[in-house]
Scaffold this active site. Structure first.
Site, PDB file in Angstrom:
ATOM      1  N   ARG A  16       0.840  -1.210   0.189  1.00  0.00           N
ATOM      2  CA  ARG A  16      -0.169  -0.005   0.078  1.00  0.00           C
ATOM      3  C   ARG A  16       0.983   1.271   0.063  1.00  0.00           C
ATOM      4  NH1 ARG A  16      -4.237  -0.685   4.841  1.00  0.00           N
ATOM      5  NH2 ARG A  16      -2.765  -2.218   5.618  1.00  0.00           N
ATOM      6  N   ASN A 172      -5.662  -6.440  20.177  1.00  0.00           N
ATOM      7  CA  ASN A 172      -4.192  -7.152  20.297  1.00  0.00           C
ATOM      8  C   ASN A 172      -3.425  -5.881  19.424  1.00  0.00           C
ATOM      9  OD1 ASN A 172      -2.101  -8.445  20.367  1.00  0.00           O
ATOM     10  ND2 ASN A 172      -2.525  -9.352  18.234  1.00  0.00           N
TER      11      ASN A 172
END
Length: 462
Positions: A16, A172
């Site tokens: 990306r 997380n």
């Protein structure tokens, strides 16, 4: 004391980013993303640090020449974070102790958070500690799953989560601390039965819960610390966040920034007390600015060393040069690599200096080029002076002594030496050494043609 190992996961391509540069080498505060992560980990004084690399491995290694060859672990196939950690665990060999695992694209992770995590893990004598956070919008993160007793029973990635699991806001962070024995067993037990067909590192939490191993968590309150860089927009956001932190730190240390939002200070730059920095200034690389300096604005400094009480006037560019106390530079001056300015030198507007030493209290105030030269003290360089240092093949040096007066529009054709106390008449081209105390002239004699203008105009008007 138990040993500490560090595994940094930096093998991803970072698609990306749309870049030929490996993601962890993109610059933040003038340094690669990975540099920031390595610095935070180094504060823990680990016994061993391993970096898992894949895409762009040679370029990453070249960017960190001080790293030992054994610190790099190659992940030949991109089979997930669990597989990457397994590659590094194999490289740890018979290491025993605790192993910290984190990503290479979290440059704002603080040393304090890492230290607190290690302390909490060891004080509770755990086999696994996860870093967690609670977000109003947890989109994109794996969710922490807890049992009715509040203990962690696993982590589910968002793409694999059900509706109820996606509603969980505890996430997380992607930071793990595990005992070496537990880590090896947990990594060996990983499978790739998921939507991605990859080995997920977070699955070690479920492994720990399944065998009732000691598992716990630490909370990171500042989301900037665990935010990764996945695209150019996130990199720009992080640059701004880092600059705010850097600028705030220097203001707390007694530096005045007239416009912090337009002041860019790299991570390794340093600034002394009572220095004032104007808008749109850049202090890049390992630039060092002394105390009591004034930087008026629109300054671009790269690897520059400024002593105390230096004044940089508006719109100057300095690159890899040394400036002593009391020097004034600019406006609109350019100091190139190898420039040394001694005490109380004045370099004025539209003056360029390159690979030259300028002696104490010497002045070059206007429109001059000084290249590959040695200038003595208390000399004056007139406007339009040029050291002609290049003949198309080699560069030669010009030496100018103490208390020399160089007239305007002078060309000094190197190699040439001008002795102490010499004078050079304006408009001269100096090709031979000038003795000390002499006056050097090389002008064509001036002559007049009387009434020339009248005749010229008459001819042109016909």
């Amino acid at each position: 004391m138990r040993g500490l190992g560090v595994i940094i996961l930096a093998a991803g391509q970072g698609k990306r980013m749309r870049s030929a540069t490996p993601k962890v080498l993109h610059l933040l505060g003038g340094k690669p993303l990975l540099w920031h992560v390595l610095g935070a980990c180094a504060a823990l004084e680990p016994h061993r640090t391993l970096v898992v690399v894949g895409h762009g491995v040679e370029r990453i290694r070249e960017a960190f020449p001080a790293m030992e060859a054994g610190a790099w672990v190659l992940q030949r196939e991109q089979l997930g974070t669990g597989h990457a950690a397994r590659c590094a665990a194999d490289a740890l060999g018979d290491f025993t102790g605790d192993v910290l695992i984190l990503n290479g694209d979290v440059p704002l992770l603080s040393r304090r958070s890492l230290s607190e995590m290690v302390a909490a893990h060891r004080s509770a004598n755990r086999e696994l500690t996860l870093a967690v956070a609670t977000l109003a919008d947890p989109t994109g993160y794996g969710r922490i799953l807890r049992g009715t007793d509040g203990n962690i029973v696993g982590v589910v990635e968002e793409r694999d989560a059900g509706e109820a699991e996606r509603a969980v806001r505890e996430i997380n962070v992607g930071l793990y601390l595990a005992s070496s024995d537990f880590l090896r067993a947990a990594l060996a037990a990983l499978d790739n039965r998921n939507h991605q067909g990859e080995y997920y590192l977070p699955d070690i939490a479920g492994f720990a819960a399944g065998r009732q191993a000691g598992i716990g968590s630490v909370t990171i309150d500042d989301p900037r610390e665990f935010r990764g860089v996945n695209n150019r927009e996130e990199l720009a956001w992080m640059e701004k966040a880092l600059q705010q932190d850097i600028n705030r730190r220097w203001m707390d240390r007694g530096v005045t920034l007239k416009d912090p939002d337009s002041t860019y200070i790299d991570a390794e730059a340093t600034i002394g007390e009572d220095t004032v920095i104007g808008p749109n200034s850049h202090l890049l690389g390992r630039t060092v600015v002394g105390a009591g300096c004034r930087i008026d604005g629109s300054a671009y400094l790269t690897n520059v060393r400024l002593a105390d009480e230096v004044h940089l006037r508006f719109s100057v560019v300095l690159d890899d040069c040394d400036i002593e106390e009391g020097v004034s530079v600019g406006p609109f001056a350019h100091l190139r690599p190898g420039t040394v300015l001694k005490r109380n030198v004045h370099i004025g507007n539209f003056v360029e200096v390159k690979n030259s030493s300028v002696g104490e209290a010497t002045k070059a105030s206007h429109l001059s080029y000084i290249g590959d030269a040695e200038l003595g003290r208390e000399s004056n360089i007139g406007a339009g002076t040029i050291t002609c240092n290049y003949d198309g093949f080699t560069k030669s040096r010009t030496t100018i002594g103490d208390r020399v007066q160089v007239g305007s529009n002078t060309q000094l054709v190197a190699p040439v030496v001008v002795g102490d106390d010499a004078y050079i008449g304006a408009g001269s081209t100096i090709t031979k050494d000038v003795p000390a105390g002499a006056l050097a002239l090389s002008r064509a004699p001036q002559r007049h043609i009387e009434d020339w203008v009248t005749g010229y105009r008459a001819r042109k008007s016909k």
